[in-house]
Design a protein around this motif. Structure first.
Motif, PDB file in Angstrom:
ATOM      1  N   PRO A 188       0.824  -1.210   0.000  1.00 42.10           N
ATOM      2  CA  PRO A 188       0.000   0.000   0.000  1.00 42.10           C
ATOM      3  C   PRO A 188       0.861   1.264   0.000  1.00 42.10           C
ATOM      4  N   ILE A 189       0.724   2.078  -1.019  1.00 42.27           N
ATOM      5  CA  ILE A 189       1.491   3.328  -1.087  1.00 42.27           C
ATOM      6  C   ILE A 189       0.537   4.510  -1.216  1.00 42.27           C
ATOM      7  N   SER A 190       0.963   5.640  -0.671  1.00 40.25           N
ATOM      8  CA  SER A 190       0.088   6.813  -0.706  1.00 40.25           C
ATOM      9  C   SER A 190       0.215   7.523  -2.053  1.00 40.25           C
ATOM     10  N   ALA A 191      -0.816   8.279  -2.388  1.00 41.41           N
ATOM     11  CA  ALA A 191      -0.788   9.084  -3.615  1.00 41.41           C
ATOM     12  C   ALA A 191       0.353  10.096  -3.536  1.00 41.41           C
ATOM     13  N   GLU A 192       0.633  10.577  -2.297  1.00 47.40           N
ATOM     14  CA  GLU A 192       1.690  11.569  -2.114  1.00 47.40           C
ATOM     15  C   GLU A 192       3.060  10.957  -2.424  1.00 47.40           C
ATOM     16  N   LEU A 193       3.279   9.708  -1.982  1.00 44.42           N
ATOM     17  CA  LEU A 193       4.560   9.048  -2.253  1.00 44.42           C
ATOM     18  C   LEU A 193       4.747   8.841  -3.752  1.00 44.42           C
ATOM     19  N   LEU A 194       3.673   8.444  -4.403  1.00 39.45           N
ATOM     20  CA  LEU A 194       3.734   8.223  -5.845  1.00 39.45           C
ATOM     21  C   LEU A 194       4.085   9.529  -6.563  1.00 39.45           C
ATOM     22  N   ALA A 195       3.463  10.622  -6.132  1.00 43.94           N
ATOM     23  CA  ALA A 195       3.759  11.922  -6.749  1.00 43.94           C
ATOM     24  C   ALA A 195       5.201  12.334  -6.452  1.00 43.94           C
ATOM     25  N   PHE A 196       5.666  12.025  -5.260  1.00 42.66           N
ATOM     26  CA  PHE A 196       7.013  12.413  -4.826  1.00 42.66           C
ATOM     27  C   PHE A 196       8.079  11.683  -5.646  1.00 42.66           C
ATOM     28  N   THR A 197       7.915  10.371  -5.793  1.00 44.41           N
ATOM     29  CA  THR A 197       8.927   9.585  -6.514  1.00 44.41           C
ATOM     30  C   THR A 197       8.727   9.685  -8.020  1.00 44.41           C
ATOM     31  N   ASP A 237       7.458   7.710  -9.809  1.00 45.33           N
ATOM     32  CA  ASP A 237       7.762   6.425 -10.431  1.00 45.33           C
ATOM     33  C   ASP A 237       7.233   5.318  -9.524  1.00 45.33           C
ATOM     34  N   ARG A 238       6.323   4.495 -10.051  1.00 48.21           N
ATOM     35  CA  ARG A 238       5.678   3.485  -9.203  1.00 48.21           C
ATOM     36  C   ARG A 238       6.679   2.466  -8.669  1.00 48.21           C
ATOM     37  N   GLU A 239       7.642   2.077  -9.517  1.00 50.10           N
ATOM     38  CA  GLU A 239       8.611   1.092  -9.041  1.00 50.10           C
ATOM     39  C   GLU A 239       9.438   1.633  -7.876  1.00 50.10           C
ATOM     40  N   GLN A 240       9.822   2.889  -8.009  1.00 49.02           N
ATOM     41  CA  GLN A 240      10.597   3.476  -6.906  1.00 49.02           C
ATOM     42  C   GLN A 240       9.742   3.602  -5.649  1.00 49.02           C
ATOM     43  N   ALA A 241       8.477   3.959  -5.841  1.00 46.47           N
ATOM     44  CA  ALA A 241       7.587   4.060  -4.675  1.00 46.47           C
ATOM     45  C   ALA A 241       7.468   2.705  -3.983  1.00 46.47           C
ATOM     46  N   LEU A 242       7.398   1.635  -4.764  1.00 42.33           N
ATOM     47  CA  LEU A 242       7.300   0.289  -4.174  1.00 42.33           C
ATOM     48  C   LEU A 242       8.600  -0.094  -3.460  1.00 42.33           C
ATOM     49  N   GLN A 243       9.739   0.330  -4.022  1.00 41.49           N
ATOM     50  CA  GLN A 243      11.013   0.083  -3.325  1.00 41.49           C
ATOM     51  C   GLN A 243      11.033   0.811  -1.981  1.00 41.49           C
ATOM     52  N   TYR A 244      10.528   2.041  -1.985  1.00 44.55           N
ATOM     53  CA  TYR A 244      10.439   2.792  -0.729  1.00 44.55           C
ATOM     54  C   TYR A 244       9.544   2.046   0.266  1.00 44.55           C
ATOM     55  N   LEU A 262       7.078  -9.398  -8.497  1.00 45.59           N
ATOM     56  CA  LEU A 262       6.460  -8.195  -9.052  1.00 45.59           C
ATOM     57  C   LEU A 262       5.783  -8.632 -10.339  1.00 45.59           C
ATOM     58  N   GLN A 263       4.515  -8.396 -10.442  1.00 47.53           N
ATOM     59  CA  GLN A 263       3.712  -8.857 -11.592  1.00 47.53           C
ATOM     60  C   GLN A 263       3.975 -10.335 -11.884  1.00 47.53           C
ATOM     61  N   GLY A 264       4.008 -11.117 -10.829  1.00 44.44           N
ATOM     62  CA  GLY A 264       4.129 -12.563 -10.984  1.00 44.44           C
ATOM     63  C   GLY A 264       5.541 -13.068 -11.244  1.00 44.44           C
ATOM     64  N   LYS A 265       6.507 -12.155 -11.417  1.00 50.37           N
ATOM     65  CA  LYS A 265       7.882 -12.598 -11.698  1.00 50.37           C
ATOM     66  C   LYS A 265       8.783 -12.316 -10.501  1.00 50.37           C
ATOM     67  N   PRO A 266       9.823 -13.160 -10.308  1.00 52.79           N
ATOM     68  CA  PRO A 266      10.739 -12.905  -9.199  1.00 52.79           C
ATOM     69  C   PRO A 266      11.370 -11.519  -9.338  1.00 52.79           C
ATOM     70  N   LEU A 267      11.548 -10.886  -8.219  1.00 55.75           N
ATOM     71  CA  LEU A 267      12.021  -9.506  -8.213  1.00 55.75           C
ATOM     72  C   LEU A 267      13.537  -9.482  -8.146  1.00 55.75           C
ATOM     73  N   GLU A 268      14.159  -8.574  -8.898  1.00 54.79           N
ATOM     74  CA  GLU A 268      15.625  -8.597  -8.903  1.00 54.79           C
ATOM     75  C   GLU A 268      16.267  -7.342  -8.329  1.00 54.79           C
ATOM     76  N   TRP A 269      15.504  -6.551  -7.599  1.00 58.39           N
ATOM     77  CA  TRP A 269      16.104  -5.365  -6.994  1.00 58.39           C
ATOM     78  C   TRP A 269      17.076  -5.790  -5.900  1.00 58.39           C
ATOM     79  N   GLN A 270      18.149  -5.050  -5.761  1.00 55.00           N
ATOM     80  CA  GLN A 270      19.056  -5.240  -4.624  1.00 55.00           C
ATOM     81  C   GLN A 270      18.615  -4.272  -3.532  1.00 55.00           C
ATOM     82  N   LEU A 271      18.039  -4.795  -2.486  1.00 53.17           N
ATOM     83  CA  LEU A 271      17.453  -3.914  -1.481  1.00 53.17           C
ATOM     84  C   LEU A 271      17.853  -4.352  -0.092  1.00 53.17           C
TER      85      LEU A 271
END
Ligand code: ADP
Ligand code: MG
Length: 323
Positions: free
Chosen positions: A238-247, A249-256, A305-314
């Protein structure tokens, strides 16, 4: 420190109505409190150090809120009812311009949650705050980390990621005119401890934790203690509309959302049998919770992410890499 007694009397003693279970509050060698029959006492201590957990230049009212709210959040994560707090304050010199707004905000939040300050310590040194909160919970109903079972659903309360965006703002790591910068900075400090949610989850959730280092760091504590793994659908965070506007970028918001520390939302697990009851109970009480994944037998946390394994380094949050 010089004038310590005046300071204590002026700022800390007699600022609140006395709870019935407090027989003697701050002012003597010890506080005296009366524990309720048939309840366990939940106790948690946290320290916030200037420069590590907050900036010394930060708004003192916000710092007070953050210090107390993060401690109350630990009670919420056990399903406990807040009762008492002790407060050890270390400061370089008596700074009344800092203390007044700090204490006003501290007591406003304490009163909101029915918590009474029962004692503490005041010393000279680098700015640091140590709080010990205590609350009540039936021992067999406390929300522990070790009860998650394969097949349970993983939930979080509220939105995730705003606190990390707020940290970007307060550290100057973003353009000042980034959308919602001021609002997100404020949210970084002014979290809401989920006390009522924790209490409602008693006897319903199989495990719970509050998110202080990022869901990617905190959920593994449940997994390890419960001897299970989990699969998370990152798209569901769950991400806020404000976070989405801030980043922007949806992917970055999800990383946050995955890594944001000091969120103080609850992450909890629910057995399939309890899921419907939970959803209807929370709908009634207007509490936002989101199912983000499921407990599996294989150890570790796997992210898709969208059914595929995620490859971000986090990795989760580690307080300016300092903690
Ligand atoms: P002692 O020397 O016995 O430790 P202190 O001078 O430290 O006593 O404190 C005197 C009283 O004031 C105690 O009851 C203590 O709990 C209370 N007190 C001191 N500092 C604080 C504080 N920051 N917040 C609340 N109560 C405090
Ligand atoms: Mg003392």
């Amino acid at each position: 420190m010089p004038g310590e007694f005046n300071l204590i009397d002026k700022y800390f003693v007699g600022r609140q109505a006395q709870r019935e279970d407090v027989l003697l509050a701050a002012g003597d060698d010890c506080a005296l409190v009366q524990a309720p029959v048939n309840q366990a006492i939940a106790i948690s201590t946290d320290t916030l150090v200037a420069g590590t957990h907050f900036l010394a230049s930060a708004n003192p009212a916000w710092v007070a809120h953050k210090a107390l709210a993060s401690n109350i959040s630990d009670l919420a994560a056990m399903g406990a009812s807040p009762a008492w707090v002790s407060f050890a304050l270390t400061m370089p010199e008596v700074d009344e311009a800092w203390l007044k707004p700090f204490c006003d905000s501290f007591f406003a939040l304490a009163n909101e949650y029915g918590i009474q300050l029962i004692g503490g310590d005041t010393t000279k040194g680098p700015l640091s705050l140590t709080l010990t909160v205590q609350g009540f919970v039936a021992a067999d109903k406390a929300l522990r980390r070790d009860g998650a079972k394969v097949g349970d659903w993983v939930y979080v309360s509220g939105n995730l990621g705003d606190a990390k965006a707020g940290l970007d703002v307060l550290l100057g790591n973003t353009a000042l005119n980034a959308p919602y910068a001021a609002e997100l900075e404020k949210r970084h400090y002014l979290s809401t401890p989920r006390v009522l949610l924790g209490q409602r989850l008693q006897g319903v959730a199989s495990a719970a934790i509050d998110i202080s280092d990022g869901v990617i760091s905190d959920l593994p504590h449940i997994l390890k203690r419960s001897g299970v793994g989990a699969q998370l659908q990152v798209d569901e965070l769950p991400i806020s509309a404000e976070l989405l506007a801030f980043t922007r970028d949806r992917e970055q918001a999800l990383q946050y959302a995955l890594t944001s520390g000091e969120e103080y939302e609850l992450c909890f697990t629910i057995s399939p049998q309890h899921r419907d009851a939970l959803e209807s109970m929370l709908l009634e009480s207007n509490t936002k919770v989101t199912c983000i994944g499921q407990i599996v037998a294989q150890a570790g946390l796997s992210l898709t992410l969208q059914g595929k394994p995620l490859e971000w380094q986090l990795s989760g949050y580690d307080h300016f890499n300092n903690n």
